[in-house]
Design an enzyme around this catalytic site. Structure first.
Site, PDB file in Angstrom:
ATOM      1  N   LYS A 281       0.821  -1.198   0.000  1.00 16.97           N
ATOM      2  CA  LYS A 281       0.000   0.000   0.000  1.00 16.97           C
ATOM      3  C   LYS A 281       0.863   1.260   0.000  1.00 16.97           C
ATOM      4  CE  LYS A 281      -3.482  -2.152   3.004  1.00 16.97           C
ATOM      5  NZ  LYS A 281      -3.979  -2.128   4.418  1.00 16.97           N
TER       6      LYS A 281
ATOM      7  N   ASP B 245      14.218  -0.842   2.024  1.00 17.90           N
ATOM      8  CA  ASP B 245      14.797  -0.994   3.364  1.00 17.90           C
ATOM      9  C   ASP B 245      15.834  -2.122   3.281  1.00 17.90           C
ATOM     10  OD1 ASP B 245      14.933  -0.633   6.182  1.00 17.90           O
ATOM     11  OD2 ASP B 245      13.425  -2.174   6.510  1.00 17.90           O
TER      12      ASP B 245
ATOM     13  N   VAL C 174      10.282   5.588   9.436  1.00 24.48           N
ATOM     14  CA  VAL C 174       9.582   6.808   9.027  1.00 24.48           C
ATOM     15  C   VAL C 174       8.130   6.513   8.641  1.00 24.48           C
ATOM     16  CG1 VAL C 174      11.610   8.099   8.290  1.00 24.48           C
ATOM     17  CG2 VAL C 174      10.521   6.531   6.686  1.00 24.48           C
TER      18      VAL C 174
ATOM     19  N   ASP D 222       3.364   3.745   6.612  1.00 25.35           N
ATOM     20  CA  ASP D 222       2.595   3.517   7.831  1.00 25.35           C
ATOM     21  C   ASP D 222       3.438   2.962   8.969  1.00 25.35           C
ATOM     22  OD1 ASP D 222       2.963   0.852   6.663  1.00 25.35           O
ATOM     23  OD2 ASP D 222       1.551   0.193   8.204  1.00 25.35           O
TER      24      ASP D 222
HETATM   25  P1  IMP Z   1      12.199  -4.193   2.414  1.00 22.53           P
HETATM   26  O1  IMP Z   1      11.658  -5.425   1.794  1.00 22.53           O
HETATM   27  O2  IMP Z   1      12.881  -4.481   3.728  1.00 22.53           O
HETATM   28  O3  IMP Z   1      13.082  -3.377   1.492  1.00 22.53           O
HETATM   29  O4  IMP Z   1      10.987  -3.326   2.877  1.00 22.53           O
HETATM   30  C1  IMP Z   1      10.185  -2.668   2.005  1.00 22.53           C
HETATM   31  C2  IMP Z   1       8.864  -2.341   2.650  1.00 22.53           C
HETATM   32  O5  IMP Z   1       8.931  -2.271   4.074  1.00 22.53           O
HETATM   33  C3  IMP Z   1       8.426  -0.968   2.207  1.00 22.53           C
HETATM   34  O6  IMP Z   1       7.706  -1.033   0.999  1.00 22.53           O
HETATM   35  C4  IMP Z   1       7.594  -0.494   3.363  1.00 22.53           C
HETATM   36  O7  IMP Z   1       6.267  -0.929   3.203  1.00 22.53           O
HETATM   37  C5  IMP Z   1       8.191  -1.180   4.567  1.00 22.53           C
HETATM   38  N1  IMP Z   1       9.102  -0.284   5.312  1.00 22.53           N
HETATM   39  C6  IMP Z   1      10.434  -0.371   5.430  1.00 22.53           C
HETATM   40  N2  IMP Z   1      10.941   0.618   6.182  1.00 22.53           N
HETATM   41  C7  IMP Z   1       9.888   1.378   6.546  1.00 22.53           C
HETATM   42  C8  IMP Z   1       9.755   2.584   7.326  1.00 22.53           C
HETATM   43  O8  IMP Z   1      10.712   3.196   7.830  1.00 22.53           O
HETATM   44  N3  IMP Z   1       8.485   3.044   7.492  1.00 22.53           N
HETATM   45  C9  IMP Z   1       7.401   2.432   6.951  1.00 22.53           C
HETATM   46  N4  IMP Z   1       7.476   1.323   6.205  1.00 22.53           N
HETATM   47  C10 IMP Z   1       8.710   0.798   6.010  1.00 22.53           C
END
Ligand code: IMP
Length: 168
Positions: free
Chosen positions: A35, A95, A145, A151
């Site tokens: 989302k 992230d 954040v 969210d």
């Molecule tokens: P990744 O798979 O660890 O790269 O995470 C990606 C997803 O994690 C993003 O699309 C967000 O939905 C969520 N996410 C990662 N860090 C944050 C943050 O600081 N705030 C909110 N959502 C986050």
């Protein structure tokens, strides 16, 4: 760390102009990764003066907390095939990189003409898998954040700015 609505708008305008230049009128499918990137995609698509189609992809990788579960689940797929299309994945934040890495693998099997990534935010200190980010808004430190679509336990997506959750 804080990005005001004005700072975000200025950066999104730059990204949109860059994308329009790069695709040079070729049709591009913007894939809004739900989302979190619904707000970013809404603004970005209006900043691209070009031939744009929008698709939505539902993805869930988090529980109610702030740590990734490591598992990426598609909760809603695209409505049309992307074979032969120029596809740009639009993410709110990269992230660990696990989500985008998974989506790139999945989308490559669908044989798009090209596949690129646009992310509003990147937390390089948290990287677990290196992923290419072709268009990036801001590089941020390792803080959780919220706002502008992002969210914490489904809250704060409606904030017009991006800020840190103090007690996450
Ligand atoms: P990744 O798979 O660890 O790269 O995470 C990606 C997803 O994690 C993003 O699309 C967000 O939905 C969520 N996410 C990662 N860090 C944050 C943050 O600081 N705030 C909110 N959502 C986050």
């Amino acid at each position: 760390m804080f990005y005001s609505a004005e700072q975000i708008a200025a950066r999104v305008a730059e990204l949109g102009a860059q994308i329009a230049r790069d695709y040079a009128g070729q049709p591009v499918v913007l894939v809004c990764v739900l989302k979190g990137s619904f707000v970013f995609t809404a603004d970005l698509c209006r900043a691209i003066d070009g031939n744009v189609r929008i698709e939505f992809l539902g993805v869930q990788s988090y529980g109610e907390g702030t740590e990734t579960s490591g598992q990426v689940q598609i909760t809603q797929d695209l409505t049309r095939p992307i074979e032969g299309e120029h596809v740009l994945l639009v993410e709110d934040i990269v992230d660990t990189g696990l989500t985008i890495a998974h989506l790139l693998d999945l989308f490559r099997t669908r044989k798009p003409a090209s596949l690129k990534v646009c992310a509003l935010l990147h937390k390089p200190s948290r990287t677990r898998i290196e992923v290419p980010i072709d268009y990036l808004g801001f590089t941020i430190e390792d803080k959780f954040v919220v706002g502008y679509g992002l969210d914490f336990a489904q809250r704060y997506r409606n904030l017009p700015f991006i800020g840190i959750v103090e007690h996450a």
